[in-house]
Design a protein around this motif. Structure first.
Motif, PDB file in Angstrom:
ATOM      1  N   ARG A 623       0.840  -1.205   0.000  1.00 46.28           N
ATOM      2  CA  ARG A 623       0.000   0.000   0.000  1.00 46.28           C
ATOM      3  C   ARG A 623       0.875   1.254   0.000  1.00 46.28           C
ATOM      4  N   HIS A 624       0.326   2.319  -0.549  1.00 44.63           N
ATOM      5  CA  HIS A 624       1.023   3.604  -0.578  1.00 44.63           C
ATOM      6  C   HIS A 624       0.117   4.698  -0.024  1.00 44.63           C
ATOM      7  N   GLY A 625       0.730   5.698   0.541  1.00 47.73           N
ATOM      8  CA  GLY A 625      -0.053   6.792   1.094  1.00 47.73           C
ATOM      9  C   GLY A 625       0.818   7.970   1.446  1.00 47.73           C
ATOM     10  N   ARG A 626       0.298   8.833   2.307  1.00 44.83           N
ATOM     11  CA  ARG A 626       1.002  10.043   2.709  1.00 44.83           C
ATOM     12  C   ARG A 626       1.408   9.934   4.179  1.00 44.83           C
ATOM     13  N   PRO A 627       2.471  10.618   4.595  1.00 43.15           N
ATOM     14  CA  PRO A 627       2.932  10.521   5.985  1.00 43.15           C
ATOM     15  C   PRO A 627       1.868  10.849   7.016  1.00 43.15           C
ATOM     16  N   GLU A 628       0.964  11.783   6.688  1.00 37.59           N
ATOM     17  CA  GLU A 628      -0.058  12.161   7.664  1.00 37.59           C
ATOM     18  C   GLU A 628      -1.074  11.047   7.921  1.00 37.59           C
ATOM     19  N   GLN A 629      -1.035   9.977   7.137  1.00 36.56           N
ATOM     20  CA  GLN A 629      -1.941   8.851   7.337  1.00 36.56           C
ATOM     21  C   GLN A 629      -1.398   7.827   8.337  1.00 36.56           C
ATOM     22  N   VAL A 684       5.920  -0.084   8.086  1.00 42.62           N
ATOM     23  CA  VAL A 684       5.500   1.189   7.503  1.00 42.62           C
ATOM     24  C   VAL A 684       6.743   2.044   7.283  1.00 42.62           C
ATOM     25  N   LEU A 685       7.022   2.382   6.020  1.00 31.67           N
ATOM     26  CA  LEU A 685       8.148   3.260   5.691  1.00 31.67           C
ATOM     27  C   LEU A 685       7.634   4.687   5.585  1.00 31.67           C
ATOM     28  N   VAL A 686       8.292   5.586   6.294  1.00 29.49           N
ATOM     29  CA  VAL A 686       7.901   6.996   6.271  1.00 29.49           C
ATOM     30  C   VAL A 686       8.961   7.776   5.499  1.00 29.49           C
ATOM     31  N   VAL A 687       8.563   8.336   4.367  1.00 29.09           N
ATOM     32  CA  VAL A 687       9.440   9.110   3.474  1.00 29.09           C
ATOM     33  C   VAL A 687      10.738   8.343   3.211  1.00 29.09           C
ATOM     34  N   PRO A 688      10.679   7.194   2.566  1.00 27.74           N
ATOM     35  CA  PRO A 688      11.901   6.419   2.302  1.00 27.74           C
ATOM     36  C   PRO A 688      12.884   7.139   1.391  1.00 27.74           C
ATOM     37  N   GLU A 689      12.416   8.178   0.656  1.00 29.44           N
ATOM     38  CA  GLU A 689      13.343   8.939  -0.185  1.00 29.44           C
ATOM     39  C   GLU A 689      14.409   9.618   0.657  1.00 29.44           C
ATOM     40  N   ALA A 690      14.130   9.818   1.950  1.00 27.94           N
ATOM     41  CA  ALA A 690      15.082  10.490   2.834  1.00 27.94           C
ATOM     42  C   ALA A 690      16.103   9.530   3.420  1.00 27.94           C
ATOM     43  N   PHE A 691      16.043   8.259   3.057  1.00 33.06           N
ATOM     44  CA  PHE A 691      16.976   7.276   3.611  1.00 33.06           C
ATOM     45  C   PHE A 691      18.384   7.412   3.031  1.00 33.06           C
ATOM     46  N   GLY A 692      18.536   8.220   1.993  1.00 28.91           N
ATOM     47  CA  GLY A 692      19.862   8.404   1.402  1.00 28.91           C
ATOM     48  C   GLY A 692      19.839   8.247  -0.099  1.00 28.91           C
ATOM     49  N   THR A 693      20.988   8.492  -0.707  1.00 26.38           N
ATOM     50  CA  THR A 693      21.119   8.385  -2.157  1.00 26.38           C
ATOM     51  C   THR A 693      22.145   7.319  -2.505  1.00 26.38           C
ATOM     52  N   ARG A 707      11.768  -6.243   5.846  1.00 28.50           N
ATOM     53  CA  ARG A 707      11.520  -6.679   7.232  1.00 28.50           C
ATOM     54  C   ARG A 707      10.110  -7.223   7.396  1.00 28.50           C
ATOM     55  N   ALA A 708       9.231  -7.015   6.407  1.00 26.92           N
ATOM     56  CA  ALA A 708       7.821  -7.373   6.539  1.00 26.92           C
ATOM     57  C   ALA A 708       7.603  -8.870   6.358  1.00 26.92           C
ATOM     58  N   THR A 709       6.813  -9.442   7.253  1.00 26.27           N
ATOM     59  CA  THR A 709       6.404 -10.848   7.101  1.00 26.27           C
ATOM     60  C   THR A 709       4.996 -10.957   6.533  1.00 26.27           C
ATOM     61  N   GLN A 710       4.211  -9.856   6.579  1.00 23.59           N
ATOM     62  CA  GLN A 710       2.848  -9.894   6.060  1.00 23.59           C
ATOM     63  C   GLN A 710       2.545  -8.717   5.144  1.00 23.59           C
ATOM     64  N   GLU A 711       2.784  -7.506   5.636  1.00 21.44           N
ATOM     65  CA  GLU A 711       2.287  -6.341   4.897  1.00 21.44           C
ATOM     66  C   GLU A 711       3.292  -5.191   4.955  1.00 21.44           C
ATOM     67  N   LEU A 712       3.379  -4.471   3.827  1.00 17.02           N
ATOM     68  CA  LEU A 712       4.249  -3.296   3.720  1.00 17.02           C
ATOM     69  C   LEU A 712       3.412  -2.095   3.306  1.00 17.02           C
ATOM     70  N   VAL A 713       3.617  -0.978   4.004  1.00 18.16           N
ATOM     71  CA  VAL A 713       2.978   0.290   3.645  1.00 18.16           C
ATOM     72  C   VAL A 713       4.079   1.318   3.437  1.00 18.16           C
ATOM     73  N   VAL A 714       4.044   2.007   2.298  1.00 20.82           N
ATOM     74  CA  VAL A 714       5.042   3.024   1.970  1.00 20.82           C
ATOM     75  C   VAL A 714       4.343   4.377   1.934  1.00 20.82           C
ATOM     76  N   LEU A 715       4.746   5.275   2.793  1.00 24.58           N
ATOM     77  CA  LEU A 715       4.155   6.594   2.860  1.00 24.58           C
ATOM     78  C   LEU A 715       5.050   7.606   2.156  1.00 24.58           C
ATOM     79  N   SER A 716       4.478   8.269   1.142  1.00 27.17           N
ATOM     80  CA  SER A 716       5.166   9.273   0.342  1.00 27.17           C
ATOM     81  C   SER A 716       6.131   8.647  -0.648  1.00 27.17           C
ATOM     82  N   ALA A 717       5.665   7.624  -1.347  1.00 26.26           N
ATOM     83  CA  ALA A 717       6.448   7.050  -2.435  1.00 26.26           C
ATOM     84  C   ALA A 717       6.035   7.739  -3.733  1.00 26.26           C
TER      85      ALA A 717
END
Length: 728
Positions: A623-629, A684-693, A707-717
């Motif tokens: 799933r994808h969404g925004r950090p405020e979610q 849940v990843l929060v702004v993964p773009e900030a993890f580095g280049t 790290r997920a065994t069931q579900e991954l949510v990416v916020l601000s992809a």
């Protein structure tokens, strides 16, 4: 292998299990009582001489270890059973061995050769087994079990009452909600994992595998197997497990005890030195790179060598047998006699011994009665000017002072590390030379091992003085008792016996400092996330395993700084050669939906990365969404899942006191650097773009996603992944 499940309401199957479980429980209760009694008896016993006390302590430790093991595994001791093809009695496999009162085996230890078919038999190679049963326990009771037919029955038909069942033991283990601590996987070990666990320890073993292949849990099970199969490892210092960070140590803390092992030590590299508690990461990448190489580690030897130069001294020594002219060459010979393996701070004793030999040789000519080396040594140490000169030339040193001086005195660093450029030497200087960083720890470790404990000489003298004082007191007491003895047989005269007096002296306790248990050496060292170690950090590992007993677990595709060379090339550079390699290629943890999103992330930076194949799908697209979610996502997940763990991964995240993450122990907030080796039901990843280049950023995102065994949510992809959907 075809997995089949029996009708679990079958009365005869359950009754057969219950009867054996009852016998095993009775035997374990008896073992517990006997072990407790034996431990109490050993604690009450008082050894006579030093050897007796050592033997008594060994017996006490043996009973304590057995007691801890029995108490820890009793509630879920049985892993499963094997039914032989020849119809003979089933063999039950457990976390440890249990016998009936008459010695009949009730449970074989999972590490024993007899238990090996339980883990390795397949329908292609049944290894003499008709079937195998695996149990799942909870709260001391069997909650489920799975039967697997490995060979057809004698009439050509498969065993009655067995039918295909998708809800196999492995599937159950993979889809079960995670807890904060990793669990043992003994009942579901795959053949490739079991082969790693039982692999020979004669050479360093590298276990390579991508996310979810079970590297960590396999390495921990290997520790338990090595301690069982090679008991001499305990005598050689035991086993040290090095993990990447503190959350990892907490995550795996329960695995070894659940396998019946209490003795292996676990630590991070920072834990190996006291300065690691306060050390922070180096902020300058150029300085970090310099300290990561072996250049500064190798500078420790010449840095110490400057404090081991014999004095240019001519000195007339007065002894009880005449005077001796000590010349510069005499002192040079004494300093050169120090054995290369002797730590600097312990070597002055060797210098004094050699000087005593030299003086004795000078005195020997013309003497009718030659003094002993010890007597000559006493005269040497009574000469204050000589003692002062020797100690000035070979002073006691602290590791922190030595390394701090390298960062404070440019000329000192230039002399000890001549390959450094003037700019690099200047770059390494700092205003507060003892404000330690994590990158300084390998240098401090090298210095500490080269120098030894500066307080050891003082403690040795304290012990000698205490023993001499004790001997004097015993002598006075002996004289008094003999003088006051009025018996006809004069029994007290026996106190003049040398053996008795020695025993009395040995029985006198002398305080000895507790040694640094993490300094080593160890019989075997296990390194998890080994791809992250720098050359300087590898030197820390090698010092703790001089025998080469190593199990190194890692994945080059998850190396934050990149890993372009082979394991053989990387390890040969730090003196580790003749390695064996095992590769784990199946991803048991991460669902295929998550891997379809994670694979392009790592391949964009490392096209040749070995990405493992997931063996299952979770049915939940990324799933994808925004950090405020974030808050809404966590609240909804907690409402829908009564069990399991979640993690929020982001840079510089600090949950508010009233946030969902703060109010429940099932949600953890970590940075990308803190999640290696961990697993969670929801990630849940929060702004993964900030993890580095570059490679570092790609690896951080790849590790976090997997790290997920069931579900991954990416916020601000910025863009969706195959099969993904927007977050609700």
């Amino acid at each position: 292998m075809t997995t089949l499940a029996a009708h679990k309401t079958s009365p005869e199957l359950i009754a057969g299990d219950d009867d054996r479980f009852h016998l095993i429980d009775q035997a374990m209760r008896r073992d517990l009582a006997e072990t407790e009694n034996a431990l109490e008896a050993a604690l009450r016993s008082r050894g006579g001489d030093a050897q007796s006390r050592v033997e008594r302590d060994a017996i006490v430790e043996h009973h304590r270890r057995r007691l801890r093991g029995l108490q820890r595994v009793r509630r879920d001791a049985v892993l499963g059973r094997m039914s032989p093809l020849d119809g003979s009695t089933s063999i039950h496999v457990g976390r440890l061995a249990v016998h009936a009162a008459d010695g009949t085996p009730l449970l074989v230890d999972w590490r024993s050769p007899a238990a090996e078919p339980f883990f390795t038999a397949t329908r292609a190679e049944p290894l003499g087994l008709a079937s195998r049963r695996r149990y799942r326990w909870a709260d001391g009771r069997v909650r489920d079990y799975w039967d697997e037919t490995l060979a057809d029955a004698a009439d050509g038909q498969e065993a009655e009452g067995i039918s295909p069942d998708e809800d196999s033991a492995l599937h159950d283990a993979l889809t079960r909600a995670r807890t904060p601590q990793m669990e043992s996987v003994l009942t579901t070990l795959a053949a490739d994992q079991h082969a790693v666990i039982r692999a020979s320890a004669r050479r360093p073993l590298v276990v390579e595998g991508g996310p979810g292949t079970g590297k960590t849990v396999v390495a921990l099970h290997r520790v338990a197997h090595l301690l069982y199969a090679e008991p001499r490892l305990r005598e050689r210092g035991g086993v040290l497990v090095l993990g990447p960070h503190r959350p990892y140590l907490h995550h795996v803390a329960d695995v070894l005890p659940s396998l019946g092992e209490q003795d292996a030590l676990t630590a991070t590299l920072a834990d190996l030195l006291p300065e690691g508690a306060e050390a922070r990461a180096e902020t300058d990448p150029v300085v970090a790179a310099l300290k990561a190489s072996l250049v500064l580690v190798e500078a420790i030897e010449p840095a110490v060598g400057l404090y081991e130069e014999a004095p240019d001294l001519e000195h007339e020594l007065e002894t009880g047998w005449g005077s001796v002219q000590l010349r510069t060459e005499h002192l040079a010979d004494a300093f050169a006699a120090v054995h290369p393996s002797t730590p600097h701070n312990l070597a002055r004793e060797e210098i004094w011994d050699e000087l005593a030999e030299i003086v004795l040789a000078e005195l020997a000519e013309g003497l009718e009665e030659t003094p002993s080396v010890e007597e000559v040594r006493e005269d040497l140490l009574a000469d204050e000017d000589l003692v002062r000169a020797v100690h000035r030339a070979w002073p006691l040193l602290e590791a922190t002072d030595l390394v701090g001086d390298l960062f404070e005195v440019p000329a000192y660093l230039r002399r000890c590390a001549p390959s450094l450029s003037p700019q690099e030497v200047q770059l390494l200087q700092r205003e507060h030379p003892r404000a330690w960083t994590l990158e300084d720890l390998p240098l401090l470790d090298a210095a500490r091992h080269r120098l030894g404990d500066p307080g050891e000489e003082a403690r040795r003298r304290t012990r000698l003085e205490a023993q001499e004082e004790t001997a004097g007191e015993i002598e006075l007491l002996t004289d008094y008792l003999i003088a006051s003895d009025s018996s006809d047989m004069q029994e007290m005269s026996m106190l003049r016996g040398e053996d008795l007096r020695r025993a009395l002296a040995e029985a006198t306790p002398v305080e000895v400092a507790v040694p640094d248990e993490l300094a080593g050496p160890f019989g075997h060292v296990v390194v998890d996330e080994a791809q992250e170690l720098t050359d300087a950090q590898w030197a820390m590992v090698v010092r703790r395993s001089p025998s080469g007993g190593l199990t190194l677990v890692g994945d080059r595709a998850q190396a934050a700084r990149g890993f372009t060379e082979s394991w053989e090339e990387r390890l040969a550079r730090v003196g580790i050669d003749r390695i064996e390699r095992s590769v784990l290629s199946l991803n048991y943890r991460t669902p295929a939906e998550v891997m379809r999103c994670a694979e392009p992330v790592i391949r964009a930076a490392l096209p040749g990365a070995d990405v493992p194949v997931s063996i299952r799908e979770s049915g939940m697209p990324v799933r994808h969404g925004r950090p405020e979610q974030l808050e809404g996502i966590l609240q909804q997940w907690l409402a829908e899942h009564a069990e399991g763990t979640a993690v929020v991964i982001g840079e510089h995240l600090a949950p508010d006191a009233d946030s969902t993450a703060s109010r429940t122990g099932r949600v953890t907030v970590l940075s990308p650097r803190q999640v290696a080796g961990l697993e969670f039901d929801l990630v849940v990843l929060v702004v993964p773009e900030a993890f580095g280049t570059g490679i570092e950023g790609a690896v951080a995102r790849y590790v976090a996603m997997t790290r997920a065994t069931q579900e991954l949510v990416v916020l601000s992809a910025p863009r969706a992944c195959p099969g993904s959907r927007a977050s609700r």
